[in-house]
Design an enzyme around this catalytic site. Structure first.
Site: not given
Ligand code: BDP
Length: 598
Positions: A169, A405, A458, A494
């Protein structure tokens, strides 16, 4: 390979500036021997990605070879007497170097330095032609993988539809991304230094090994804080130690560095090389639920970042670097992860000086094991060796991350990452390592191999979209079961939400700054209830460019700062949450349905 510096015995000449570049649209440069006589091409800045420097669509999206060239001269006093090296800080992804038509070296891997000795190819007292061919094509055999047709069942499944086609991404930039430097040493010189530190009460113990190349050396003197160790030289390495009384141990609050000055003498007792390395004395261990720095538990607050800038792309820009480090201090971060590849050497040096703890990550992002991963493993192992070699002496590097990931739910990922883990352990017995994962705990197969579990999660974005009221319970349950399964400290490496700067709403909705702030707040509050959580890294420090995709309005907008480093609303709240006296997030927004709805 040491970072090139100026010393009484060494000189460096930075070749940054405007070079010429020819895009090899039909891949005919090798056949036509462009390394002897490159096409005139166009002006191009080095270091920088090629993609955003021009007005043409083709250059912007180009995947293939670009031939860079320029001329250079070496000072007369180098001629014949010195080793002369050309060192490329990083070129994405594969680079080949020629001088005056002579092939010198090639390197695979987009984020680490390489160099070649060039004396044999130099013209005395004349201009020399330097040609560097850079190819940014990724495949099922590269690390990271990329550019696979989904029909072959590989990694393209991850983010199918991205253009240019990579499965990760961020934008598939190409180019010479870090400085190209010409540097010289005497024929006998220090070619490597390895420093390992320990603590004994208030004393700091510094053990070092000095690598020597070119023969004919007699002794090395190593000086730290006025104490000198004299080491005799009988082969290619020699080692010793120095103890610093009343040592100030390196940590974010006191990032004290000591200069370690190494002097190499030849058989006549003449000084032939001098190199000074700033070092920090500290220990890192993982015990139970904690990461211990100098025996004390640390809690990581900070970001996953990117090397990504308007126009410059993934190129090094020192003004932006200084600004970024300042913003990270301003917001009270104490750490960052080099997501998703080793960053430039200058940021690592600044992290040492500024006191940031760094999780140093390999470029093995979103690996698939549906394809034959043997070739990828080979490059990945090479990258791990080179990353260790480059960054081993930084006190700021508190942990290695071997991947982000990857498909770690696959059985094949286990032998793959066992090999990588074993390589790393054989190289470095002073730091923990981790793998950054995202697959569900019950399907995850590799986290047990490493010391710390780094999770990308997330809630409120890719899951529970628009449902902040459900986040807390989700995080609680996720942490509880992750600890139960793996029994290792957990970092949320993250989490976050996209917010388009300037988009607001009184009732928080996805894409607004209010929503981003609330998601981050709720996750942080939930994480802090668990003593097995050792850190919170928000995704991302700043908005960054991605490939074209229906899910991405040019940029990934999860930045706490915009791409031009303006604050979003959440930045001010994080600054409080990460201050010493804790969070002042204000009155929480009332999510949920009124009681009468049941
Ligand atoms: C995670 C990835 C990261 C992406 C992020 C996203 O590690 O590189 O930019 O999600 O989707 O899965 O914002």
């Amino acid at each position: 390979m040491l970072y090139p510096i100026d010393t009484p015995t060494r000189t460096r000449i930075d070749l940054s500036g405007i070079w010429r570049a020819a895009f090899d649209w039909d891949e005919k440069g090798l056949d036509e021997k462009w390394y002897e006589n490159p096409p005139v091409g166009r002006d191009i800045a080095v270091p920088a990605s090629w993609n955003d420097q021009f007005q043409d669509w083709a250059a912007h999206n180009f995947v293939g070879s670009v031939w860079y060239h320029r001329e250079f001269c070496v000072p007369a006093e180098w001629d014949g007497k010195k080793n002369v090296f050309i060192r490329v800080g990083a070129a994405m992804y594969h680079a080949t170097v020629w001088v005056n038509g002579e092939f010198l070296c090639e390197h695979e891997g987009g984020y680490l330095p390489f160099e070649c000795e060039v004396s044999s190819a130099l013209k005395k007292g004349a201009k020399n032609l330097l040609v560097v061919r850079v190819n940014n094509t990724l495949s099922d055999m590269t690390c990271p993988q990329g550019n696979l047709d989904p029909a072959v069942g590989g990694v393209a499944n991850w983010r199918a539809g991205n253009f240019p086609a990579v499965h990760y991404d961020f934008f598939a930039y190409g180019g010479i991304h870090r400085p190209v430097v010409l540097h010289s040493t005497n024929k006998t010189y220090i070619d490597d230094l390895t420093v390992k530190t320990d603590i004994d009460g208030t004393r700091g113990i510094v053990r070092f090994e000095v690598g020597i190349a070119g023969g004919a050396a007699r002794k090395v003197e190593v000086t730290i804080e006025g104490q000198t160790a004299e080491l005799s030289v009988n082969g290619e390495t020699t080692s010793g130690s120095i103890t610093i009384a009343d040592c100030v141990f390196w940590c974010p609050e006191t990032p004290r560095l000591y200069d370690m000055c190494c002097r190499l003498y030849d058989e006549d007792g003449t000084l032939v090389d001098e190199y000074t390395l700033p070092i920090g004395v500290r220990t890192v261990k993982v015990e139970g639920k904690s990461i211990l720095l100098n025996g004390k538990a640390v809690y990581l607050k900070g970001f996953g970042r990117h090397e990504d800038l308007p126009v410059i792309g993934k190129g090094l820009s020192t003004p932006w670097l200084v600004k970024d480090m300042g913003l990270m201090k301003w917001i009270n971060a104490n750490s960052f992860r080099t997501s998703h590849y080793p960053y430039c050497e200058e940021i690592m040096q600044m992290a040492d000086r500024w006191g940031f703890m760094v999780i140093d990550e390999s470029s093995a992002n979103t690996l698939s094991f549906n394809v034959d991963s043997e070739a990828t493993l080979k490059v990945h192992r090479q990258e791990i060796r080179e990353m260790y070699q480059r960054d081993k002496n930084h006190p700021s590097v508190i942990m290695w991350s071997v991947s982000n990931e990857s498909e770690t739910n696959e059985e094949k990922s286990v032998p793959y990452f066992t090999t990588i883990r074993d390589d790393l352990r054989a190289l470095d017995d002073t730091r923990p390592s981790t793998i950054v994962i995202c697959v569900a705990q019950h399907r995850e197969k590799t986290a047990h191999l490493f010391d710390v579990v780094c999770y990308n999660q997330y809630p409120g974005w890719y899951m529970l979209s628009g449902r902040p009221e459900k986040i807390e319970a989700n995080v609680d349950e996720h942490i509880r079961s992750t600890w139960e399964i793996f029994g290792k400290p957990i970092i949320y490496s993250e989490f976050g939400a996209d917010a388009i700067s300037g988009m607001h709403a009184d009732i928080p909705e996805m894409w607004t700054e209010e929503y981003q702030k609330d998601v981050i707040r709720i996750i942080i509050d939930a994480l802090r209830k668990h003593d097995c959580v050792a850190g919170e890294h928000v995704w991302n420090f700043a908005d960054f460019k991605t490939g074209q995709h229906t899910h991405r309005p040019v940029l990934n907008h999860k930045g706490v700062f915009t791409r031009d480093r303006k604050t979003k609303m959440v930045a001010h709240y994080l600054r409080d949450a990460w201050s010493d006296d804790g969070a002042h997030w204000g009155t929480p927004f009332a999510y949920g349905f009124p009681d009468e709805r049941g």
